[in-house]
Design a protein around this motif. Sequence first.
Motif, PDB file in Angstrom:
ATOM      1  N   HIS A 370      18.155  26.234 -12.208  1.00 59.26           N
ATOM      2  CA  HIS A 370      17.531  25.903 -10.925  1.00 59.26           C
ATOM      3  C   HIS A 370      16.085  25.451 -11.120  1.00 59.26           C
ATOM      4  O   HIS A 370      15.640  24.479 -10.500  1.00 59.26           O
ATOM      5  N   VAL A 371      15.339  26.136 -11.987  1.00 55.90           N
ATOM      6  CA  VAL A 371      13.945  25.760 -12.239  1.00 55.90           C
ATOM      7  C   VAL A 371      13.876  24.364 -12.857  1.00 55.90           C
ATOM      8  O   VAL A 371      13.018  23.548 -12.481  1.00 55.90           O
ATOM      9  N   ARG A 372      14.782  24.058 -13.798  1.00 51.95           N
ATOM     10  CA  ARG A 372      14.786  22.716 -14.410  1.00 51.95           C
ATOM     11  C   ARG A 372      15.044  21.644 -13.354  1.00 51.95           C
ATOM     12  O   ARG A 372      14.390  20.592 -13.333  1.00 51.95           O
ATOM     13  N   ARG A 373      16.005  21.897 -12.479  1.00 53.24           N
ATOM     14  CA  ARG A 373      16.322  20.916 -11.436  1.00 53.24           C
ATOM     15  C   ARG A 373      15.153  20.729 -10.482  1.00 53.24           C
ATOM     16  O   ARG A 373      14.777  19.600 -10.150  1.00 53.24           O
ATOM     17  N   MET A 374      14.561  21.843 -10.047  1.00 57.04           N
ATOM     18  CA  MET A 374      13.477  21.760  -9.084  1.00 57.04           C
ATOM     19  C   MET A 374      12.213  21.188  -9.705  1.00 57.04           C
ATOM     20  O   MET A 374      11.415  20.539  -9.017  1.00 57.04           O
ATOM     21  N   ARG A 375      12.031  21.398 -11.000  1.00 57.51           N
ATOM     22  CA  ARG A 375      10.851  20.815 -11.657  1.00 57.51           C
ATOM     23  C   ARG A 375      10.890  19.288 -11.555  1.00 57.51           C
ATOM     24  O   ARG A 375       9.869  18.640 -11.322  1.00 57.51           O
ATOM     25  N   SER A 376      12.070  18.722 -11.686  1.00 62.31           N
ATOM     26  CA  SER A 376      12.214  17.269 -11.549  1.00 62.31           C
ATOM     27  C   SER A 376      11.937  16.818 -10.122  1.00 62.31           C
ATOM     28  O   SER A 376      11.230  15.826  -9.899  1.00 62.31           O
ATOM     29  N   ILE A 377      12.468  17.547  -9.157  1.00 65.76           N
ATOM     30  CA  ILE A 377      12.271  17.193  -7.745  1.00 65.76           C
ATOM     31  C   ILE A 377      10.810  17.346  -7.343  1.00 65.76           C
ATOM     32  O   ILE A 377      10.217  16.443  -6.727  1.00 65.76           O
ATOM     33  N   TYR A 378      10.227  18.471  -7.702  1.00 63.30           N
ATOM     34  CA  TYR A 378       8.818  18.688  -7.368  1.00 63.30           C
ATOM     35  C   TYR A 378       7.911  17.708  -8.098  1.00 63.30           C
ATOM     36  O   TYR A 378       6.876  17.283  -7.567  1.00 63.30           O
ATOM     37  N   GLY A 379       8.290  17.337  -9.320  1.00 66.28           N
ATOM     38  CA  GLY A 379       7.484  16.379 -10.067  1.00 66.28           C
ATOM     39  C   GLY A 379       7.433  15.028  -9.374  1.00 66.28           C
ATOM     40  O   GLY A 379       6.379  14.379  -9.332  1.00 66.28           O
ATOM     41  N   GLU A 380       8.553  14.596  -8.813  1.00 64.93           N
ATOM     42  CA  GLU A 380       8.579  13.338  -8.071  1.00 64.93           C
ATOM     43  C   GLU A 380       7.672  13.414  -6.850  1.00 64.93           C
ATOM     44  O   GLU A 380       6.944  12.455  -6.537  1.00 64.93           O
ATOM     45  N   ARG A 381       7.693  14.540  -6.162  1.00 64.41           N
ATOM     46  CA  ARG A 381       6.839  14.701  -4.973  1.00 64.41           C
ATOM     47  C   ARG A 381       5.366  14.748  -5.373  1.00 64.41           C
ATOM     48  O   ARG A 381       4.512  14.166  -4.700  1.00 64.41           O
ATOM     49  N   ARG A 382       5.081  15.433  -6.458  1.00 68.40           N
ATOM     50  CA  ARG A 382       3.689  15.517  -6.929  1.00 68.40           C
ATOM     51  C   ARG A 382       3.167  14.132  -7.281  1.00 68.40           C
ATOM     52  O   ARG A 382       2.029  13.775  -6.933  1.00 68.40           O
ATOM     53  N   ASP A 383       3.982  13.335  -7.962  1.00 72.99           N
ATOM     54  CA  ASP A 383       3.564  11.984  -8.318  1.00 72.99           C
ATOM     55  C   ASP A 383       3.293  11.151  -7.066  1.00 72.99           C
ATOM     56  O   ASP A 383       2.316  10.383  -7.018  1.00 72.99           O
ATOM     57  N   ALA A 384       4.157  11.306  -6.055  1.00 71.99           N
ATOM     58  CA  ALA A 384       3.969  10.554  -4.814  1.00 71.99           C
ATOM     59  C   ALA A 384       2.679  10.963  -4.118  1.00 71.99           C
ATOM     60  O   ALA A 384       1.954  10.126  -3.563  1.00 71.99           O
ATOM     61  N   LEU A 385       2.384  12.258  -4.152  1.00 72.02           N
ATOM     62  CA  LEU A 385       1.166  12.755  -3.516  1.00 72.02           C
ATOM     63  C   LEU A 385      -0.074  12.254  -4.254  1.00 72.02           C
ATOM     64  O   LEU A 385      -1.038  11.773  -3.628  1.00 72.02           O
ATOM     65  N   LEU A 386      -0.068  12.337  -5.568  1.00 70.02           N
ATOM     66  CA  LEU A 386      -1.213  11.851  -6.346  1.00 70.02           C
ATOM     67  C   LEU A 386      -1.411  10.349  -6.152  1.00 70.02           C
ATOM     68  O   LEU A 386      -2.544   9.871  -5.966  1.00 70.02           O
ATOM     69  N   ASP A 387      -0.319   9.608  -6.169  1.00 71.78           N
ATOM     70  CA  ASP A 387      -0.417   8.164  -5.972  1.00 71.78           C
ATOM     71  C   ASP A 387      -0.979   7.837  -4.592  1.00 71.78           C
ATOM     72  O   ASP A 387      -1.840   6.953  -4.452  1.00 71.78           O
ATOM     73  N   GLY A 388      -0.511   8.577  -3.567  1.00 74.05           N
ATOM     74  CA  GLY A 388      -1.002   8.338  -2.217  1.00 74.05           C
ATOM     75  C   GLY A 388      -2.469   8.692  -2.060  1.00 74.05           C
ATOM     76  O   GLY A 388      -3.231   7.976  -1.385  1.00 74.05           O
ATOM     77  N   LEU A 389      -2.898   9.788  -2.679  1.00 77.57           N
ATOM     78  CA  LEU A 389      -4.306  10.174  -2.602  1.00 77.57           C
ATOM     79  C   LEU A 389      -5.196   9.106  -3.238  1.00 77.57           C
ATOM     80  O   LEU A 389      -6.260   8.775  -2.714  1.00 77.57           O
ATOM     81  N   ARG A 390      -4.743   8.575  -4.371  1.00 80.24           N
ATOM     82  CA  ARG A 390      -5.564   7.569  -5.077  1.00 80.24           C
ATOM     83  C   ARG A 390      -5.509   6.206  -4.381  1.00 80.24           C
ATOM     84  O   ARG A 390      -6.510   5.496  -4.328  1.00 80.24           O
ATOM     85  N   ARG A 391      -4.338   5.890  -3.839  1.00 87.17           N
ATOM     86  CA  ARG A 391      -4.164   4.574  -3.244  1.00 87.17           C
ATOM     87  C   ARG A 391      -4.726   4.500  -1.819  1.00 87.17           C
ATOM     88  O   ARG A 391      -5.400   3.546  -1.445  1.00 87.17           O
ATOM     89  N   GLU A 392      -4.450   5.533  -1.022  1.00 91.77           N
ATOM     90  CA  GLU A 392      -4.791   5.495   0.401  1.00 91.77           C
ATOM     91  C   GLU A 392      -6.114   6.186   0.719  1.00 91.77           C
ATOM     92  O   GLU A 392      -6.831   5.772   1.638  1.00 91.77           O
ATOM     93  N   LEU A 393      -6.437   7.240  -0.012  1.00 93.73           N
ATOM     94  CA  LEU A 393      -7.547   8.095   0.410  1.00 93.73           C
ATOM     95  C   LEU A 393      -8.689   8.155  -0.593  1.00 93.73           C
ATOM     96  O   LEU A 393      -9.550   9.032  -0.500  1.00 93.73           O
ATOM     97  N   HIS A 394      -8.711   7.233  -1.539  1.00 93.76           N
ATOM     98  CA  HIS A 394      -9.755   7.243  -2.564  1.00 93.76           C
ATOM     99  C   HIS A 394     -11.173   7.252  -1.981  1.00 93.76           C
ATOM    100  O   HIS A 394     -12.058   7.948  -2.512  1.00 93.76           O
ATOM    101  N   PRO A 395     -11.478   6.515  -0.908  1.00 96.33           N
ATOM    102  CA  PRO A 395     -12.864   6.532  -0.404  1.00 96.33           C
ATOM    103  C   PRO A 395     -13.324   7.899   0.089  1.00 96.33           C
ATOM    104  O   PRO A 395     -14.533   8.144   0.167  1.00 96.33           O
ATOM    105  N   TRP A 396     -12.384   8.755   0.423  1.00 99.74           N
ATOM    106  CA  TRP A 396     -12.767  10.035   1.032  1.00 99.74           C
ATOM    107  C   TRP A 396     -12.445  11.251   0.158  1.00 99.74           C
ATOM    108  O   TRP A 396     -13.124  12.248   0.239  1.00 99.74           O
ATOM    109  N   LEU A 397     -11.389  11.160  -0.670  1.00 99.09           N
ATOM    110  CA  LEU A 397     -10.931  12.329  -1.413  1.00 99.09           C
ATOM    111  C   LEU A 397     -10.825  12.036  -2.902  1.00 99.09           C
ATOM    112  O   LEU A 397     -10.438  10.933  -3.306  1.00 99.09           O
ATOM    113  N   GLU A 398     -11.148  13.047  -3.712  1.00 99.79           N
ATOM    114  CA  GLU A 398     -11.030  12.961  -5.169  1.00 99.79           C
ATOM    115  C   GLU A 398     -10.085  14.052  -5.654  1.00 99.79           C
ATOM    116  O   GLU A 398     -10.412  15.249  -5.577  1.00 99.79           O
ATOM    117  N   PRO A 399      -8.878  13.711  -6.154  1.00 96.46           N
ATOM    118  CA  PRO A 399      -7.935  14.743  -6.614  1.00 96.46           C
ATOM    119  C   PRO A 399      -8.534  15.617  -7.709  1.00 96.46           C
ATOM    120  O   PRO A 399      -9.255  15.135  -8.591  1.00 96.46           O
TER     121      PRO A 399
END
Length: 477
Positions: A370-399
């Motif tokens: 279960h942890v292996r499966r969820m690590r893949s799912i959560y990793g995809e979400r984390r990548d999407a969040l980091l990409d969105g922060l850098r792409r959309e919110l760079h002027p205001w937020l620094e990850p």
Amino acid sequence: MPDRGQGTLTQELHQQLRSAILDGRLAAGAPLPATRQVASELGVARNTVVTAYDLLIAEGYALPRKGAKTVVADVAGRRERRAPSHLEQGLEDPRLNPLWRTPFMRPSPPRSLPERSFRLGIPDHRHFPHDVWRRLSAQSLREWSKTHFSYPPSEGVPALREAIAQHVAFARAVACAADDVIVTSGAQQAFDLLARLLVTPGVTQVAVEEPGYPPVRAAFAAAGARLVPMPVDDEGLCVDRLPEDVRVISVTPSHQSPTGVALSLRRRKALLEFARQHHAVVIEDDYDGEFRFGGRPLDALQTLDRDALVFYVGTFSKSLFPSLRKGFVVAPAWARDALITVKQCADSHCDTITQSVLAAFIRDGHLARHVRRMRSIYGERRDALLDGLRRELHPWLEPIPSEAGLHLAARIRDPGLAPAILTRMLRHLPGAQSVGDYAISALESPALTFGYGVIDADEIAPALKRFRRSLEELCGA
């Protein structure tokens, strides 16, 4: 009942029932007992009870139902009011422990959040192997029904302690045997037990992360510790600023709560050396360290410890689900028996059935899968969040750099905009929080923290775009 006239008995029964209804002891809609049953239990004539019920009905305290029992009426607006007490005048009640008159950690007001949100600390139940858990539950119930209904060991059933020892050895390289493991009702109870064990009220100084996990501070404050807030930067806890008279250090080295940073190897070694030199102990809270997304994970403090200084605390709330309420402490040998005694005094034991189910779930490899499966799912979400922060919110937020867990944080580049940004965050990013919510005092560098445990990857970018448009309006862009 004493031998008295029927009228007197009727009046007494009517008054007692009326008081119970007004006080809320008999709730609205609750059926009144059958008149024959009441008469038999009180040793009075049934007519006495019938008459008392009739009086309640006539006064509106009870409602008759054709072919069914009489029920209590909703009389909330008619309840008798006492004279205002000192509590109602806004004063504190001296009968309470001073700590709890103004609690160190008040319950957060309930927030209505959508099912898919940026809420922190919640794993996704949709991908949990419910069928496996049901099968193991049925199996454990069958086995349990064949055994004596006696008290299990306070430290946990042997099968679960053995399974946990093997799991943390494989997943986190924590060196321990089953005898070193004490099962608790979640990590929160682990902190409470350790606070009781390690704190001398009014004397012991406990270093806590600032910002840090509020329930940890609450547990030690309730035990009478003198809290010493310690700053956190991109390498984790600032070890070089620890006062020499600190005797307990609470830290989240794998994934700092709430900033998400990892305690650097240099500081891990320095922290253990500090504890050795000053006869202190370290509480390592590894609440979601199983989910790693970077390179090789840093060794746990317990793995590096050669002097029996570290209490390793783990939980299954993030890897499985919060309502499981199962955590554990891997304790040094010198403290193990005393910790078991504290557990026995506080809680006696955790429930046997759930322990057995969890033991089988771990033993049969379901947790690791279960942890292996969820690590893949959560990793995809984390990548999407980091990409969105850098792409959309760079002027205001620094990850803030983070390679583990179910949340990550971002600093607000212009602290002057923090109040307005936080207000818009609540509107457009439900579940996200201010890092300041985890701090004792105001922070110099305000930041936001986002959970990705229960939000799908394809929902993240649209939410961040809406947030960006709101910030553009704020800045007049």
